[in-house]
Design an enzyme around this catalytic site. Structure first.
Site, mmCIF file in Angstrom:
data_model
loop_
_atom_site.group_PDB
_atom_site.id
_atom_site.type_symbol
_atom_site.label_atom_id
_atom_site.label_comp_id
_atom_site.label_asym_id
_atom_site.label_seq_id
_atom_site.Cartn_x
_atom_site.Cartn_y
_atom_site.Cartn_z
ATOM 1 N N HIS A 110 1.220 1.314 0.454
ATOM 2 C CA HIS A 110 0.614 2.651 0.355
ATOM 3 C C HIS A 110 1.694 3.738 0.377
ATOM 4 O O HIS A 110 1.628 4.710 -0.375
ATOM 5 C CB HIS A 110 -0.339 2.888 1.535
ATOM 6 C CG HIS A 110 -1.500 1.942 1.593
ATOM 7 N ND1 HIS A 110 -1.596 0.955 2.538
ATOM 8 C CD2 HIS A 110 -2.609 1.829 0.823
ATOM 9 C CE1 HIS A 110 -2.714 0.276 2.357
ATOM 10 N NE2 HIS A 110 -3.353 0.782 1.328
ATOM 11 N N GLY A 133 -1.327 0.778 -7.224
ATOM 12 C CA GLY A 133 -0.363 -0.296 -7.086
ATOM 13 C C GLY A 133 -0.630 -1.430 -8.061
ATOM 14 O O GLY A 133 -1.782 -1.819 -8.271
ATOM 15 N N ASP A 147 -2.777 -4.688 -7.399
ATOM 16 C CA ASP A 147 -4.142 -4.825 -7.913
ATOM 17 C C ASP A 147 -4.098 -4.529 -9.410
ATOM 18 O O ASP A 147 -4.566 -3.484 -9.870
ATOM 19 C CB ASP A 147 -5.071 -3.871 -7.165
ATOM 20 C CG ASP A 147 -5.066 -4.151 -5.670
ATOM 21 O OD1 ASP A 147 -5.633 -5.167 -5.261
ATOM 22 O OD2 ASP A 147 -4.437 -3.382 -4.903
ATOM 23 N N SER A 172 -3.542 -5.119 3.505
ATOM 24 C CA SER A 172 -4.144 -4.893 4.825
ATOM 25 C C SER A 172 -4.829 -6.144 5.335
ATOM 26 O O SER A 172 -5.049 -6.300 6.532
ATOM 27 C CB SER A 172 -5.114 -3.718 4.761
ATOM 28 O OG SER A 172 -5.777 -3.723 3.549
ATOM 29 N N ARG A 173 -5.164 -7.072 4.426
ATOM 30 C CA ARG A 173 -5.837 -8.307 4.859
ATOM 31 C C ARG A 173 -4.849 -9.349 5.399
ATOM 32 O O ARG A 173 -5.274 -10.326 6.011
ATOM 33 C CB ARG A 173 -6.637 -8.897 3.718
ATOM 34 C CG ARG A 173 -7.846 -8.022 3.340
ATOM 35 C CD ARG A 173 -8.609 -8.594 2.167
ATOM 36 N NE ARG A 173 -9.847 -7.889 1.907
ATOM 37 C CZ ARG A 173 -10.087 -7.100 0.858
ATOM 38 N NH1 ARG A 173 -9.133 -6.887 -0.023
ATOM 39 N NH2 ARG A 173 -11.258 -6.515 0.693
HETATM 40 P P1 AMP Z 1 -6.122 -0.223 -0.774
HETATM 41 O O1 AMP Z 1 -6.024 0.699 0.396
HETATM 42 O O2 AMP Z 1 -5.907 -1.649 -0.462
HETATM 43 O O3 AMP Z 1 -7.345 0.054 -1.625
HETATM 44 O O4 AMP Z 1 -4.892 0.161 -1.702
HETATM 45 C C1 AMP Z 1 -4.651 1.483 -2.090
HETATM 46 C C2 AMP Z 1 -3.630 1.481 -3.179
HETATM 47 O O5 AMP Z 1 -2.432 0.871 -2.680
HETATM 48 C C3 AMP Z 1 -4.069 0.662 -4.397
HETATM 49 O O6 AMP Z 1 -3.671 1.345 -5.580
HETATM 50 C C4 AMP Z 1 -3.319 -0.631 -4.220
HETATM 51 O O7 AMP Z 1 -3.058 -1.287 -5.441
HETATM 52 C C5 AMP Z 1 -2.038 -0.132 -3.579
HETATM 53 N N1 AMP Z 1 -1.373 -1.233 -2.886
HETATM 54 C C6 AMP Z 1 -1.920 -2.099 -1.995
HETATM 55 N N2 AMP Z 1 -1.005 -3.012 -1.607
HETATM 56 C C7 AMP Z 1 0.130 -2.720 -2.278
HETATM 57 C C8 AMP Z 1 1.439 -3.306 -2.320
HETATM 58 N N3 AMP Z 1 1.753 -4.371 -1.603
HETATM 59 N N4 AMP Z 1 2.361 -2.738 -3.134
HETATM 60 C C9 AMP Z 1 2.060 -1.646 -3.880
HETATM 61 N N5 AMP Z 1 0.846 -1.049 -3.876
HETATM 62 C C10 AMP Z 1 -0.099 -1.581 -3.099
#
Ligand code: AMP
Length: 267
Positions: free
Chosen positions: A37, A147, A150, A186-187
């Site tokens: 993030h 990111g 995904d 986060s998982r």
């Molecule tokens: P989330 O909070 O999991 O929905 O992720 C929010 C954003 O952070 C999304 O655009 C994800 O693709 C990105 N993201 C999550 N994990 C990673 C990572 N390891 N590297 C880069 N971006 C990430």
């Protein structure tokens, strides 16, 4: 840093900067911030005059029986991290603010929303696309950061932006990994030490698959060979904003996804 909870106060807070010609960079998140993030937040700060982060665990992208209830939530920590990173505005709405009673308008994504994650999680990308459109409408960013972790989400959001001619650019940022190569998520906190060892096979298998592809061999069979003994949901090559080797596996109670682009150096 300003913290807003409603559409109205968010619009109001962003009106003056936008009128002054400032570009807003939006990072949509579900919170539980990690370095992945932060990489998006830093990119938004570097490129836009106003960095806005949304923190919303979007219920409509979770299917029945998925982990909505146990999704990690720690708004106080996330707000402190965002502030320390120089975020200008954190939009942390309630579910009722985004989906008020009677809400019934949805963005349906076509074929791209039905394969891979869409097949495993029916309705997932409908929820993602709908919440992204609403966030784009409320915040009106010039740029939004996602990111590549995904990869299908990036491809879906780019498709929606293109199809609906939304006036913003989507930036896709590289996957941030831990020292063992595991993509931050986060998982990951739900992996036991033994699970983590298993999980490390996922990036190794993808890297071997990409190497095989570049050597003219079959990426999928090479990756599958290295994932033997693991509960594999899919390993496949798909056009996810570029040709990509993507996989999903289940380890313990956790479903992990990861991918590598076939036409760039593996990271
Ligand atoms: P989330 O909070 O999991 O929905 O992720 C929010 C954003 O952070 C999304 O655009 C994800 O693709 C990105 N993201 C999550 N994990 C990673 C990572 N390891 N590297 C880069 N971006 C990430």
């Amino acid at each position: 840093m300003k913290l807003t909870r409603t559409v109205a106060e968010t619009r109001e807070a962003l009106e003056a900067p936008r009128d002054a010609g400032e570009r807003i960079g939006l990072v949509p998140t579900m919170g539980a911030f990690h370095e992945g993030h932060l990489s998006l937040i830093r990119a938004a700060r570097a490129e836009s005059e106003r960095a806005v982060v949304s923190l919303f665990v979007n219920p409509t992208q979770f299917g029945t029986g998925e982990d909505l209830d146990r999704y990690p939530r720690d708004e106080a920590r996330d707000a402190a991290v965002a502030e320390a990173e120089g975020v200008d505005l954190l939009f942390a709405p309630s579910a009722a603010e985004i989906y008020p009673p009677g809400f019934d308008t949805w963005i349906e994504v076509g074929e791209l929303g039905e394969i891979l994650e869409g097949a495993a999680r029916p309705g997932h990308f409908r929820g993602v696309a709908t919440v992204c459109c609403k966030l784009f409408e409320v915040i009106q960013p010039a740029l939004a950061y996602f990111g590549r972790k995904d990869a299908q989400q990036v491809a879906v959001v780019k498709q929606v932006v293109r199809d609906l001619a939304l006036p913003l650019e989507i930036r896709a940022m590289p996957t941030v990994r831990d020292g063992g190569g595991l993509a931050l998520s986060s998982r990951n906190r739900y992996l036991s030490a033994v699970d983590r060892e298993e999980a490390l096979k996922l990036p190794l298998a993808l890297a071997a698959g990409v190497k095989a592809y570049r050597d003219g061999r079959d990426a999928v069979s090479v990756a599958c060979e290295l994932l033997k003994g693991i509960d594999v949901d899919y390993v496949t090559i798909a056009d996810l904003d570029g040709p990509t080797l993507a996989a999903a596996v289940r380890i313990g109670s956790v479903r992990l996804i990861d991918n590598l682009r076939l036409e760039e150096e593996a990271t």
